[in-house]
Enzyme design. Structure first.
Site, mmCIF file in Angstrom:
data_model
loop_
_atom_site.group_PDB
_atom_site.id
_atom_site.type_symbol
_atom_site.label_atom_id
_atom_site.label_comp_id
_atom_site.label_asym_id
_atom_site.label_seq_id
_atom_site.Cartn_x
_atom_site.Cartn_y
_atom_site.Cartn_z
ATOM 1 N N HIS A 210 -98.510 89.657 -15.915
ATOM 2 C CA HIS A 210 -98.547 88.524 -16.852
ATOM 3 C C HIS A 210 -99.815 88.442 -17.673
ATOM 4 C CE1 HIS A 210 -101.429 85.834 -14.746
ATOM 5 N NE2 HIS A 210 -101.019 86.488 -13.680
HETATM 6 N N1 UDP Z 1 -96.321 84.276 -6.820
HETATM 7 C C1 UDP Z 1 -95.147 83.612 -6.444
HETATM 8 N N2 UDP Z 1 -93.966 84.007 -7.005
HETATM 9 C C2 UDP Z 1 -93.871 85.032 -7.893
HETATM 10 C C3 UDP Z 1 -95.067 85.729 -8.246
HETATM 11 C C4 UDP Z 1 -96.287 85.298 -7.699
HETATM 12 O O1 UDP Z 1 -95.188 82.703 -5.619
HETATM 13 O O2 UDP Z 1 -92.765 85.331 -8.368
HETATM 14 C C5 UDP Z 1 -97.609 83.803 -6.264
HETATM 15 C C6 UDP Z 1 -98.410 84.871 -5.552
HETATM 16 O O3 UDP Z 1 -98.095 84.925 -4.208
HETATM 17 C C7 UDP Z 1 -99.837 84.422 -5.768
HETATM 18 C C8 UDP Z 1 -99.789 83.637 -7.060
HETATM 19 O O4 UDP Z 1 -98.423 83.386 -7.335
HETATM 20 O O5 UDP Z 1 -100.241 83.572 -4.731
HETATM 21 C C9 UDP Z 1 -100.425 84.422 -8.176
HETATM 22 O O6 UDP Z 1 -100.186 83.800 -9.362
HETATM 23 P P1 UDP Z 1 -100.361 84.536 -10.760
HETATM 24 O O7 UDP Z 1 -100.163 85.996 -10.601
HETATM 25 O O8 UDP Z 1 -99.499 83.790 -11.722
HETATM 26 O O9 UDP Z 1 -101.859 84.184 -11.149
HETATM 27 P P2 UDP Z 1 -103.254 84.946 -10.916
HETATM 28 O O10 UDP Z 1 -103.459 85.067 -9.447
HETATM 29 O O11 UDP Z 1 -103.186 86.242 -11.622
HETATM 30 O O12 UDP Z 1 -104.253 84.031 -11.548
#
Ligand code: UDP
Length: 375
Positions: A210
């Protein structure tokens, strides 16, 4: 009888909810503070927000800022205006902001200018890539927060390098891992075949993408789609698609190219569903910050499709490896050729981070000599 000081726990986007949940559970019954959850509204879809409140056993948010989606400026500005009004009305003793999303800096800046103490949970992480919107949010939030709760020694070092006084820093560990440990029994109860709508393959890869650098440009996303098809020829792929990525796939006319018998395309999954799949995955391909940590904790090999990571401990001690579009298939093959290693032990990834945060918060509230939210 004095009223315990009010503490706002501010969350707004998917990766924030698993950071406030353990803290909410640690604080909800203590006599020395009154926690309230403030939802900025940055993510408001059911599958990017509501399900996480259910899965993490959080109450409905006490306040909703209804920040408007759109540009970074729109989101930041509307969150600031709404949080300013809430702070003037409620006068919290302290605002806890987490992670690195736009509402993190928006609420930190608003509270600080009203003379309200700010604590940043997951402070000190740096990718050293200022083209990432999150890196700007991290640097700015850390520069104004009164109290910086860090997950690891590299974060402490980053803050020291930026001239942050040691007394503002408390190393508390990785709070996301608290959520993962707390949810284990319910994660184990998930029926993965129901989640993906077919029998779970014995070995499979999970993909999440993303970051703007990967999904906002047609050429780059087109190359990634080709890579995913190459991967699917080697191992079945399960790909829960982030709303931003789905928008780009549609806008760039790439959605059809992803239709392949080896790729299961899904909407974003709930936390319990996603973590149940991560537990059983043979390999992860991601650009997510949180997923690098969760896969490391569980000992699942992770390929991060980025040039840098703000979580270097996942590379040095965990299962993470940075990769590029040109090298990801080769890296995947080398992972598949080796047996799985065990889950590594990483300092302070122990399920007790929220307790350490609570102790530090209690000390801070005493230090502020706050006995009433109206002080
Ligand atoms: N996650 C979730 N469902 C999904 C994909 C990710 O629950 O389909 C959770 C994952 O376990 C993690 C979090 O979302 O804890 C990560 O979010 P994201 O990748 O949107 O943000 P980032 O960590 O990159 O800021």
């Amino acid at each position: 009888m004095t009223v315990p000081p009010l503490v706002h726990l501010i969350a707004g986007a998917r990766p924030n909810f698993m950071k406030i949940a353990p803290l909410w559970h640690a604080l909800r019954d203590v006599p020395w503070c009154r926690p309230e959850i403030v939802h900025s509204g940055q993510h408001s879809d059911v599958n990017m927000s509501d399900w996480f409140f259910r899965d993490l056993e959080l109450p409905a948010p006490h306040h909703h800022l209804n920040a408007q989606a759109g540009s970074h400026a729109t989101l930041t500005a509307t969150a600031m205006i709404a949080y300013d009004a809430l702070c003037r009305q409620e006068r919290p003793a302290l605002a806890v902001v987490v992670g690195d999303v736009d509402s993190t800096i928006a609420c930190a800046l608003t509270a600080k200018k009203l003379g309200i103490a700010v604590a940043h949970l997951e402070a000190g992480l740096r990718s050293f890539d200022r083209s990432m919107p999150e890196e700007i949010n991290r640097i700015l939030t850390d520069s104004i927060a009164d109290l910086l709760w860090t997950p690891s020694s590299d974060a402490d070092q980053n803050l020291a390098r930026e001239g942050v006084a040691p007394k503002r820093i408390a190393r508390v560990g990785n709070i996301m891992i608290d959520s993962l440990i707390m949810a284990q029994p319910r994660i184990r109860a998930v029926d993965e075949a129901r989640v993906i709508g077919r029998a779970l393959p014995e070995k499979f890869a999970i993909v999440t993408l993303h970051r703007p650098s990967n999904v906002d440009h047609r050429e780059r996303l087109g190359r990634i789609v080709q890579v995913l098809i190459d991967i699917a020829q080697r191992i079945p792929v399960i790909f829960p698609i982030h709303p931003r990525t789905r928008r780009s796939l549609v806008a760039f006319g790439l959605a059809k190219s992803l239709e392949h018998p080896g790729i299961v395309l899904l909407d974003p999954l709930s936390y319990l569903e996603f973590m149940a799949l991560v537990h059983k995955a043979r390999v992860i391909v991601t650009d997510s910050g949180g997923v690098q940590e969760e896969s490391s904790y569980l000992g699942v090999p992770c390929l991060t499709l980025r040039e840098s990571t703000e979580r270097p401990i996942t590379v040095t001690l965990g299962t993470n490896r940075l990769t590029r579009v040109e090298t990801v298939v080769e890296d995947l093959e080398s992972i598949l050729a080796k047996p799985l290693g065990g889950a590594p032990a990483i300092p302070l990834w122990d399920g007790c981070a929220a307790e350490r945060v609570a102790e530090s918060l209690k000390r801070q509230l005493v230090l502020l000599q706050i006995s009433s939210p109206l002080n």
